[in-house]
Design a protein around this motif. Structure first.
Motif, PDB file in Angstrom:
ATOM      1  N   GLU A  55       0.920  -1.215  -0.105  1.00 59.47           N
ATOM      2  CA  GLU A  55       0.002   0.048  -0.104  1.00 59.47           C
ATOM      3  C   GLU A  55       0.923   1.120   0.128  1.00 59.47           C
ATOM      4  OE1 GLU A  55      -3.856  -1.630   2.419  1.00 59.47           O
ATOM      5  OE2 GLU A  55      -2.547  -0.240   3.438  1.00 59.47           O
ATOM      6  N   LEU A  56       0.512   2.170  -0.843  1.00 61.62           N
ATOM      7  CA  LEU A  56       1.088   3.574  -0.505  1.00 61.62           C
ATOM      8  C   LEU A  56       0.967   4.062   0.846  1.00 61.62           C
ATOM      9  CD1 LEU A  56       2.513   5.692  -2.469  1.00 61.62           C
ATOM     10  CD2 LEU A  56       0.339   6.586  -2.815  1.00 61.62           C
ATOM     11  N   ASP A  57       2.286   4.387   1.451  1.00 65.17           N
ATOM     12  CA  ASP A  57       2.278   4.595   2.721  1.00 65.17           C
ATOM     13  C   ASP A  57       1.866   6.097   2.912  1.00 65.17           C
ATOM     14  OD1 ASP A  57       2.952   4.801   5.513  1.00 65.17           O
ATOM     15  OD2 ASP A  57       5.126   4.215   5.326  1.00 65.17           O
ATOM     16  N   PRO A  58       1.003   6.271   4.016  1.00 70.20           N
ATOM     17  CA  PRO A  58       0.626   7.596   3.880  1.00 70.20           C
ATOM     18  C   PRO A  58       1.298   8.634   5.362  1.00 70.20           C
ATOM     19  CG  PRO A  58      -0.880   6.405   5.248  1.00 70.20           C
ATOM     20  CD  PRO A  58       0.045   5.354   4.366  1.00 70.20           C
ATOM     21  N   ALA A  59       2.281   7.878   5.839  1.00 70.13           N
ATOM     22  CA  ALA A  59       3.108   8.309   7.168  1.00 70.13           C
ATOM     23  C   ALA A  59       3.484   9.856   6.646  1.00 70.13           C
ATOM     24  CB  ALA A  59       4.145   7.341   7.358  1.00 70.13           C
ATOM     25  N   PRO A  60       4.397  10.013   5.578  1.00 68.82           N
ATOM     26  CA  PRO A  60       4.691  11.527   5.434  1.00 68.82           C
ATOM     27  C   PRO A  60       3.697  12.349   5.062  1.00 68.82           C
ATOM     28  CG  PRO A  60       6.015   9.676   3.924  1.00 68.82           C
ATOM     29  CD  PRO A  60       4.842   8.954   4.502  1.00 68.82           C
ATOM     30  N   LEU A  61       2.591  12.066   4.554  1.00 65.29           N
ATOM     31  CA  LEU A  61       1.380  12.881   4.495  1.00 65.29           C
ATOM     32  C   LEU A  61       0.765  13.120   5.470  1.00 65.29           C
ATOM     33  CD1 LEU A  61      -0.684  14.517   2.933  1.00 65.29           C
ATOM     34  CD2 LEU A  61      -1.613  12.584   2.222  1.00 65.29           C
ATOM     35  N   LEU A  62       0.648  12.098   6.526  1.00 64.25           N
ATOM     36  CA  LEU A  62       0.079  12.364   7.975  1.00 64.25           C
ATOM     37  C   LEU A  62       0.994  13.221   8.698  1.00 64.25           C
ATOM     38  CD1 LEU A  62      -1.080   8.758   8.509  1.00 64.25           C
ATOM     39  CD2 LEU A  62      -2.555  10.825   8.004  1.00 64.25           C
ATOM     40  N   ASP A  63       2.383  13.076   8.729  1.00 71.75           N
ATOM     41  CA  ASP A  63       3.208  14.251   9.184  1.00 71.75           C
ATOM     42  C   ASP A  63       3.085  15.438   8.959  1.00 71.75           C
ATOM     43  OD1 ASP A  63       4.311  11.974  10.949  1.00 71.75           O
ATOM     44  OD2 ASP A  63       6.194  11.745   9.598  1.00 71.75           O
ATOM     45  N   ARG A  64       3.025  15.816   7.546  1.00 73.36           N
ATOM     46  CA  ARG A  64       2.655  17.092   7.146  1.00 73.36           C
ATOM     47  C   ARG A  64       1.511  17.491   7.412  1.00 73.36           C
ATOM     48  NH1 ARG A  64       1.257  18.793   0.862  1.00 73.36           N
ATOM     49  NH2 ARG A  64       1.444  21.170   1.478  1.00 73.36           N
ATOM     50  N   LEU A  65       0.220  16.986   7.646  1.00 75.07           N
ATOM     51  CA  LEU A  65      -0.813  17.419   7.724  1.00 75.07           C
ATOM     52  C   LEU A  65      -0.975  17.716   9.475  1.00 75.07           C
ATOM     53  CD1 LEU A  65      -3.075  15.114   5.609  1.00 75.07           C
ATOM     54  CD2 LEU A  65      -2.482  17.482   5.435  1.00 75.07           C
ATOM     55  N   LYS A  66      -0.189  16.833  10.183  1.00 73.66           N
ATOM     56  CA  LYS A  66      -0.124  17.069  11.829  1.00 73.66           C
ATOM     57  C   LYS A  66       0.655  18.346  11.896  1.00 73.66           C
ATOM     58  CE  LYS A  66       0.814  14.647  15.778  1.00 73.66           C
ATOM     59  NZ  LYS A  66       1.436  13.220  16.468  1.00 73.66           N
ATOM     60  N   LYS A  67       1.454  18.791  11.292  1.00 77.65           N
ATOM     61  CA  LYS A  67       2.431  19.964  11.413  1.00 77.65           C
ATOM     62  C   LYS A  67       1.346  21.263  11.035  1.00 77.65           C
ATOM     63  CE  LYS A  67       6.841  17.824  10.835  1.00 77.65           C
ATOM     64  NZ  LYS A  67       7.906  17.596   9.941  1.00 77.65           N
ATOM     65  N   ALA A  68       0.407  20.782   9.988  1.00 74.98           N
ATOM     66  CA  ALA A  68      -0.669  21.882   9.685  1.00 74.98           C
ATOM     67  C   ALA A  68      -1.779  21.980  10.757  1.00 74.98           C
ATOM     68  CB  ALA A  68      -0.993  21.755   8.523  1.00 74.98           C
TER      69      ALA A  68
END
Length: 193
Positions: A55-68
């Motif tokens: 599966e495409l790992d959403p972890a980097p995106l979740l980190d970016r959204l958490k910072k936002a």
């Protein structure tokens, strides 16, 4: 000619495995390309997932959204086979779940995500999503969408697109699809809050 979902799942998994092996930076590329306006409009509570297999790992995106400013939650398969979303702060909020999954603990606070990042095996241009066949996401998304505000964004490799997925009445379509290379709005005439 009827499309056999079981056969489609097998070939879709093979395509996804190949795409995953061919794109080692895909997760970071997707995180960098994700339109933050989606979060600004449909946040603050964002449901992600812990990637399994290819599966495409959403972890980097979740980190970016958490910072936002996002409040992150993850899916949990309950004892009655329903799926809920639970808030997670860190790995201490996770436990082993059914089907070899890692998921939020039963003690983690329930959440009502307004932006759901959904994994998938395949998608088509009509916004249909092929999952693993258990219906967890479709049942959970149907409940979430009863408020008219929940927005569903599929995360996939472009190679996961197929001509047609046989959609059933219980299947919940995507509103948007994001790949590491492009994003596709898939509103299909549905008015989203």
């Amino acid at each position: 000619m009827a499309i056999d979902k079981a056969s489609l799942r097998i070939s879709a998994r093979q395509l996804r495995d190949h795409a995953n092996a061919s794109n080692p930076n895909a997760s970071r590329e997707l995180a960098g390309r994700f339109p933050i306006k989606l979060f600004e409009r449909f946040g603050p509570t964002v449901a992600g997932y812990l990637a399994i297999g290819s599966e495409l790992d959403p972890a980097p995106l979740l980190d970016r959204l958490k910072k936002a400013g996002a409040e992150i939650c993850l899916p949990r398969v309950e004892a009655d086979d329903s799926m809920t979303f639970r808030r997670v702060a860190d790995e201490r909020d996770l436990e082993a779940g059914p089907l070899g999954l890692t998921q939020p603990s039963a003690e983690a606070e329930r959440a009502h995500p307004t932006l759901v990042l959904a994994p998938l095996l395949a998608f088509d241009a009509a916004g249909n999503r092929l999952g693993y066949g258990k219906g967890h996401y479709d049942r959970a998304l149907s409940k979430l969408r009863s408020d008219g505000r929940t927005f569903v964004c599929g995360l996939a490799y472009a190679e996961q697109e197929v001509l047609k997925i046989p959609a059933e009445e219980t299947d919940v379509p995507l509103d948007w699809l994001m790949t590491p290379k492009a994003s596709l709005p898939l509103f299909f005439g549905r008015v989203v809050g």
